[in-house]
Scaffold this active site. Structure first.
Site, PDB file in Angstrom:
ATOM      1  N   HIS A 101       0.773  -1.044   0.033  1.00 17.42           N
ATOM      2  CA  HIS A 101      -0.106  -0.001   0.007  1.00 17.42           C
ATOM      3  C   HIS A 101       0.860   1.339   0.113  1.00 17.42           C
ATOM      4  CE1 HIS A 101      -3.123  -2.859   0.745  1.00 17.42           C
ATOM      5  NE2 HIS A 101      -2.468  -3.280   1.946  1.00 17.42           N
ATOM      6  N   GLU A 138      -1.607  -0.055   8.054  1.00 20.34           N
ATOM      7  CA  GLU A 138      -0.614  -0.973   7.498  1.00 20.34           C
ATOM      8  C   GLU A 138       0.335  -0.461   6.777  1.00 20.34           C
ATOM      9  OE1 GLU A 138      -1.224  -4.673   4.382  1.00 20.34           O
ATOM     10  OE2 GLU A 138      -3.006  -3.365   4.879  1.00 20.34           O
ATOM     11  N   HIS A 193       2.720  -7.134   4.060  1.00 17.60           N
ATOM     12  CA  HIS A 193       1.622  -6.532   4.555  1.00 17.60           C
ATOM     13  C   HIS A 193       1.159  -7.132   6.078  1.00 17.60           C
ATOM     14  CE1 HIS A 193       0.202  -5.753   0.322  1.00 17.60           C
ATOM     15  NE2 HIS A 193       0.793  -6.502   0.080  1.00 17.60           N
ATOM     16  N   GLU A 275       1.658 -11.886   5.363  1.00 20.75           N
ATOM     17  CA  GLU A 275       0.762 -10.962   6.094  1.00 20.75           C
ATOM     18  C   GLU A 275       1.238 -11.307   7.653  1.00 20.75           C
ATOM     19  OE1 GLU A 275      -1.631  -9.220   5.342  1.00 20.75           O
ATOM     20  OE2 GLU A 275      -2.159  -9.802   3.361  1.00 20.75           O
TER      21      GLU A 275
END
Length: 311
Positions: A101, A138, A193, A275
């Site tokens: 992101h 995040e 992430h 993640e």
């Protein structure tokens, strides 16, 4: 008159003068010979100005000072020593780190919602990502861990490239993220992430590329090495952080295979996603917001990547 007033005979005084003259002549001659020797001697014969000044007028030998190395000379020696230092174990290896992101994606919703092809379908360019209940995003987390990971890998001699580094207002899009790793001919690529699942879902998992072929995507050559990379990362991440493998994805293995992520589908180099935890769970959120834990996370990722590259 007294005896003290009697002058010595002129003949005796003259004799002493002659002796003094002769002695002076001897000294001058000796000095002249020495100077001639100095002028004709080569550098290997020891004819130096320091030697000439090492004797005083009375013929007493004086100590000659030894020159100390200059600071510039010491710096040059240190640089030479650094130049001879052995390269790190990852010298010659290229690693691409993809921080998930972008902290300012939310300001560019039109741009990040634009669709891009990912081999199996079309998907939005990028997303804003998730955040903890206290607003720690995040994107902030992923960039911080990416910086820590970069430092660790560079210390081992690797060449490290980030897909972005707070140097653009949004994105990059998922297809461009893959293209950056491909163009760099990365030996390994990792997208970082953190998840946004329901509270109670805890732990980390590593996402591996599934087999995709068509529409500009072909993962047939990277699925096997990517699985090896993901397995190494999962093992070392668990060891370094003490975190458990996901209790909601991967059936306890901490591994998940997907074919719907453009960053994996379009990659031509070994690549996985991680993640690192579930930001919507309070216990996992306490971990990702801890700088000490983030350093452990980076260390685990660095160890996993290194183990894969040095296999």
């Amino acid at each position: 008159m007294s005896n003290d007033e009697v002058k010595p005979p002129a003949r005796r005084r003259t004799g002493r003068n002659i002796i003094a003259v002769v002695a002076a002549a001897v000294v001058v001659g000796a000095l002249g010979g020495w100077l001639i020797h100095q002028g004709t001697s080569g550098p290997d014969e020891g004819g130096t100005a320091e030697a000439a000044s090492a004797t005083d007028q009375r013929g007493t030998t004086l100590p000659v000072p030894t020159a100390s190395p200059s600071p510039a000379g010491e710096a040059a020696d240190d640089k030479a020593a650094d130049d001879k230092a052995p390269p790190g174990p990852l010298a010659g290896k290229v690693v691409v780190i993809d921080p998930g992101h972008n902290p300012t994606n939310y300001k560019h919703t039109k741009e990040i919602n634009a669709p891009v092809r990912i081999g199996t379908t079309s998907k939005e360019c990028d997303t804003t990502g998730t955040e903890t209940n206290n607003g720690y995003t995040e994107a902030t987390f992923t960039l911080d861990v990416s910086h820590r990971l970069r430092d660790l890998l560079e210390a081992k001699g690797a060449t490290v490239k980030l897909t972005y580094d707070n140097d653009r207002p949004f994105g990059p899009c998922v297809d461009e993220r893959a293209a950056i790793g491909n163009k760099a001919k990365a030996d390994a690529a990792l997208s970082i992430h953190a998840d946004g699942a329901a509270a109670g879902n805890r732990g980390f998992h590593v996402i591996l590329p599934g087999l995709v072929k068509g529409d500009g995507a072909d993962t047939s050559k990277i699925t096997t090495p990517s699985r090896a990379l993901g397995t190494r990362i999962a093992d070392d991440f668990a060891r370094s952080t003490g975190s458990s493998r996901s209790n909601y994805i991967g059936d306890g293995t901490g591994l998940d295979t997907r074919t719907d992520l453009g960053g994996l589908n379009l990659s031509t180099v070994p690549k996985v996603f991680i993640e690192c935890g579930n930001m919507r769970d309070a216990k996992d959120a306490a971990l990702v917001t801890s700088s000490g834990w983030r350093q452990k996370a980076a260390q685990g990722l660095a160890d996993g990547i290194s183990a894969f590259l040095l296999k």
